[in-house]
Design an enzyme around this catalytic site. Structure first.
Site, PDB file in Angstrom:
ATOM      1  N   PRO A  10       0.755  -1.241  -0.012  1.00  0.00           N
ATOM      2  CA  PRO A  10       0.028   0.067  -0.036  1.00  0.00           C
ATOM      3  C   PRO A  10       0.876   1.367   0.002  1.00  0.00           C
ATOM      4  CG  PRO A  10      -0.227  -1.175   2.151  1.00  0.00           C
ATOM      5  CD  PRO A  10       0.458  -1.892   1.204  1.00  0.00           C
ATOM      6  N   ASN A  11       0.367   2.312  -0.772  1.00  0.00           N
ATOM      7  CA  ASN A  11       1.117   3.634  -0.927  1.00  0.00           C
ATOM      8  C   ASN A  11       2.101   3.574  -1.740  1.00  0.00           C
ATOM      9  OD1 ASN A  11      -1.126   5.052   0.630  1.00  0.00           O
ATOM     10  ND2 ASN A  11      -0.341   4.054   2.464  1.00  0.00           N
ATOM     11  N   ARG A  18       6.103  12.327  -2.717  1.00  0.00           N
ATOM     12  CA  ARG A  18       6.262  12.763  -1.526  1.00  0.00           C
ATOM     13  C   ARG A  18       7.367  12.021  -0.752  1.00  0.00           C
ATOM     14  NH1 ARG A  18       1.236  11.250   1.005  1.00  0.00           N
ATOM     15  NH2 ARG A  18       2.283  12.517   3.041  1.00  0.00           N
ATOM     16  N   TYR A  23      11.839   7.813   0.923  1.00  0.00           N
ATOM     17  CA  TYR A  23      11.427   6.682  -0.006  1.00  0.00           C
ATOM     18  C   TYR A  23      12.115   7.022  -1.433  1.00  0.00           C
ATOM     19  CZ  TYR A  23       8.057   5.637   3.385  1.00  0.00           C
ATOM     20  OH  TYR A  23       7.438   5.339   4.539  1.00  0.00           O
ATOM     21  N   ASN A  74       7.490  -6.130  -0.741  1.00  0.00           N
ATOM     22  CA  ASN A  74       7.458  -4.888   0.137  1.00  0.00           C
ATOM     23  C   ASN A  74       6.224  -4.841   0.531  1.00  0.00           C
ATOM     24  OD1 ASN A  74       7.556  -2.526   1.493  1.00  0.00           O
ATOM     25  ND2 ASN A  74       8.822  -1.477   0.130  1.00  0.00           N
ATOM     26  N   ALA A  77       3.066  -0.840   4.899  1.00  0.00           N
ATOM     27  CA  ALA A  77       2.822  -0.499   6.320  1.00  0.00           C
ATOM     28  C   ALA A  77       2.065  -2.030   6.859  1.00  0.00           C
ATOM     29  CB  ALA A  77       1.774   0.555   6.640  1.00  0.00           C
ATOM     30  N   HIS A  80       4.046  -4.415   9.421  1.00  0.00           N
ATOM     31  CA  HIS A  80       4.118  -4.226  11.034  1.00  0.00           C
ATOM     32  C   HIS A  80       2.942  -4.853  11.516  1.00  0.00           C
ATOM     33  CE1 HIS A  80       7.300  -1.666   9.563  1.00  0.00           C
ATOM     34  NE2 HIS A  80       6.243  -0.720   8.868  1.00  0.00           N
ATOM     35  N   ASP A  87       0.837 -15.437   7.100  1.00  0.00           N
ATOM     36  CA  ASP A  87       0.292 -16.525   6.807  1.00  0.00           C
ATOM     37  C   ASP A  87       0.347 -16.859   5.346  1.00  0.00           C
ATOM     38  OD1 ASP A  87      -0.096 -16.895   9.757  1.00  0.00           O
ATOM     39  OD2 ASP A  87      -2.269 -16.522   9.527  1.00  0.00           O
ATOM     40  N   GLU A  98      12.172  -9.934   1.949  1.00  0.00           N
ATOM     41  CA  GLU A  98      11.153  -8.946   2.550  1.00  0.00           C
ATOM     42  C   GLU A  98      12.386  -7.417   2.167  1.00  0.00           C
ATOM     43  OE1 GLU A  98      10.400  -8.906   6.617  1.00  0.00           O
ATOM     44  OE2 GLU A  98       9.814  -6.809   6.442  1.00  0.00           O
ATOM     45  N   HIS A 100      12.409  -3.147   2.100  1.00  0.00           N
ATOM     46  CA  HIS A 100      11.893  -1.961   2.369  1.00  0.00           C
ATOM     47  C   HIS A 100      12.867  -0.841   1.671  1.00  0.00           C
ATOM     48  CE1 HIS A 100       8.931  -3.774   4.965  1.00  0.00           C
ATOM     49  NE2 HIS A 100      10.004  -4.255   5.367  1.00  0.00           N
ATOM     50  N   LEU A 101      12.143   0.215   1.336  1.00  0.00           N
ATOM     51  CA  LEU A 101      13.053   1.415   0.770  1.00  0.00           C
ATOM     52  C   LEU A 101      13.734   1.970   1.895  1.00  0.00           C
ATOM     53  CD1 LEU A 101      10.324   2.672  -1.636  1.00  0.00           C
ATOM     54  CD2 LEU A 101      12.508   1.637  -2.369  1.00  0.00           C
ATOM     55  N   SER A 102      13.028   2.437   2.890  1.00  0.00           N
ATOM     56  CA  SER A 102      13.603   2.913   4.153  1.00  0.00           C
ATOM     57  C   SER A 102      14.271   1.888   5.059  1.00  0.00           C
ATOM     58  CB  SER A 102      12.507   4.029   4.817  1.00  0.00           C
ATOM     59  OG  SER A 102      11.725   3.062   5.326  1.00  0.00           O
ATOM     60  N   ARG A 107      13.550   4.133  12.262  1.00  0.00           N
ATOM     61  CA  ARG A 107      12.664   5.070  12.210  1.00  0.00           C
ATOM     62  C   ARG A 107      11.426   5.127  13.199  1.00  0.00           C
ATOM     63  NH1 ARG A 107       9.485   4.997   6.491  1.00  0.00           N
ATOM     64  NH2 ARG A 107       8.615   6.663   7.317  1.00  0.00           N
ATOM     65  N   ARG A 111       7.721   0.947  13.358  1.00  0.00           N
ATOM     66  CA  ARG A 111       8.326   0.156  12.230  1.00  0.00           C
ATOM     67  C   ARG A 111       9.335  -0.626  12.506  1.00  0.00           C
ATOM     68  NH1 ARG A 111       5.734   3.573   8.125  1.00  0.00           N
ATOM     69  NH2 ARG A 111       5.509   5.735   8.940  1.00  0.00           N
TER      70      ARG A 111
HETATM   71  O1  CA2 Z   1      10.425   1.617   3.398  1.00  0.00           O
HETATM   72  C1  CA2 Z   1       9.568   0.967   3.104  1.00  0.00           C
HETATM   73  O2  CA2 Z   1       9.734   0.446   2.019  1.00  0.00           O
HETATM   74  C2  CA2 Z   1       8.094   0.788   3.863  1.00  0.00           C
HETATM   75  O3  CA2 Z   1       7.738  -0.460   3.468  1.00  0.00           O
HETATM   76  C3  CA2 Z   1       7.255   1.632   3.197  1.00  0.00           C
HETATM   77  C4  CA2 Z   1       5.895   2.029   3.758  1.00  0.00           C
HETATM   78  C5  CA2 Z   1       6.006   1.823   5.433  1.00  0.00           C
HETATM   79  O4  CA2 Z   1       4.817   2.012   5.884  1.00  0.00           O
HETATM   80  C6  CA2 Z   1       7.032   1.053   5.835  1.00  0.00           C
HETATM   81  O5  CA2 Z   1       7.243   1.187   7.329  1.00  0.00           O
HETATM   82  C7  CA2 Z   1       8.230   0.743   5.318  1.00  0.00           C
HETATM   83  C8  CA2 Z   1       5.111   3.181   3.439  1.00  0.00           C
HETATM   84  C9  CA2 Z   1       4.906   3.309   1.866  1.00  0.00           C
HETATM   85  C10 CA2 Z   1       4.450   4.735   1.488  1.00  0.00           C
HETATM   86  O6  CA2 Z   1       4.998   5.194   0.634  1.00  0.00           O
HETATM   87  C11 CA2 Z   1       4.752   6.456   0.115  1.00  0.00           C
HETATM   88  C12 CA2 Z   1       5.665   6.782  -0.957  1.00  0.00           C
HETATM   89  C13 CA2 Z   1       5.396   8.362  -1.342  1.00  0.00           C
HETATM   90  C14 CA2 Z   1       4.803   9.150  -0.715  1.00  0.00           C
HETATM   91  C15 CA2 Z   1       4.129   8.747   0.563  1.00  0.00           C
HETATM   92  C16 CA2 Z   1       3.949   7.447   0.772  1.00  0.00           C
END
Ligand code: CA2
Length: 143
Positions: A10-11, A18, A23, A74, A77, A80, A87, A98, A100-102, A107, A111
């Site tokens: 998601p997202n 943003r 990210y 990836n 959220a 978490h 499952d 798995e 993650h970008l960040s 953080r 997270r």
């Molecule tokens: O670091 C990652 O890849 C995450 O999986 C990204 C998730 C975050 O909830 C995880 O804790 C770590 C959130 C992705 C949101 O992506 C956005 C990208 C641009 C603008 C806003 C959100």
């Protein structure tokens, strides 16, 4: 040829619009193009998909059983919170990495916990869009 399913949660469709401090500045299309180039260089087939819906991600994980050799995930959220995705990963038994970008461990405390990590082969976090590129992890120029 290895067949890898890449799932963005998601997202992540908002990448490049943003929060570049977390990210990066690349769009999801650019990240997928980077993954496809790396896969071509390795002789691996990849299918990159994104969904904002937990059930859709679970359906794709189920469909991968017998059709794919591995999963790069990836979960956003859902990392978490989602015992359901955990499952599904455990149920299909595919080797799963798995990503993650960040660096989720640097953080907010919520997270730091991944419910996916115990059923994954391992976790890559904090390398932005270069998480699939071993040369970048070693400090070489991005491909
Ligand atoms: O670091 C990652 O890849 C995450 O999986 C990204 C998730 C975050 O909830 C995880 O804790 C770590 C959130 C992705 C949101 O992506 C956005 C990208 C641009 C603008 C806003 C959100």
């Amino acid at each position: 040829m290895y067949r890898i399913l890449v799932l963005h949660g998601p997202n992540l469709n908002l990448l490049g619009t943003r929060e570049p401090q977390h990210y990066g500045r690349e769009t999801l299309a650019e990240v997928n193009a980077r993954i496809e180039r790396a896969a071509a260089a390795l002789g691996v087939s990849v299918d990159c998909r994104q969904s904002n819906h937990e059930g859709q991600l679970i359906d794709w994980i189920h469909e991968a059983r017998g059709e794919r050799d591995g999963l790069i995930l990836n979960p956003g959220a859902y990392t978490h919170t989602s015992y359901a995705i955990r499952d599904a990963v455990a149920a299909v038994g595919l080797p799963t990495v798995e990503v993650h970008l960040s660096n989720i461990h640097a953080r907010e405390p919520f997270r730091h916990v991944s419910v996916i990590a115990p059923v994954a082969l391992g976790q890559i976090a904090g390398f932005g869009p270069y998480g699939t590129c071993w040369r970048c992890m070693l400090g070489a120029a991005p491909q």
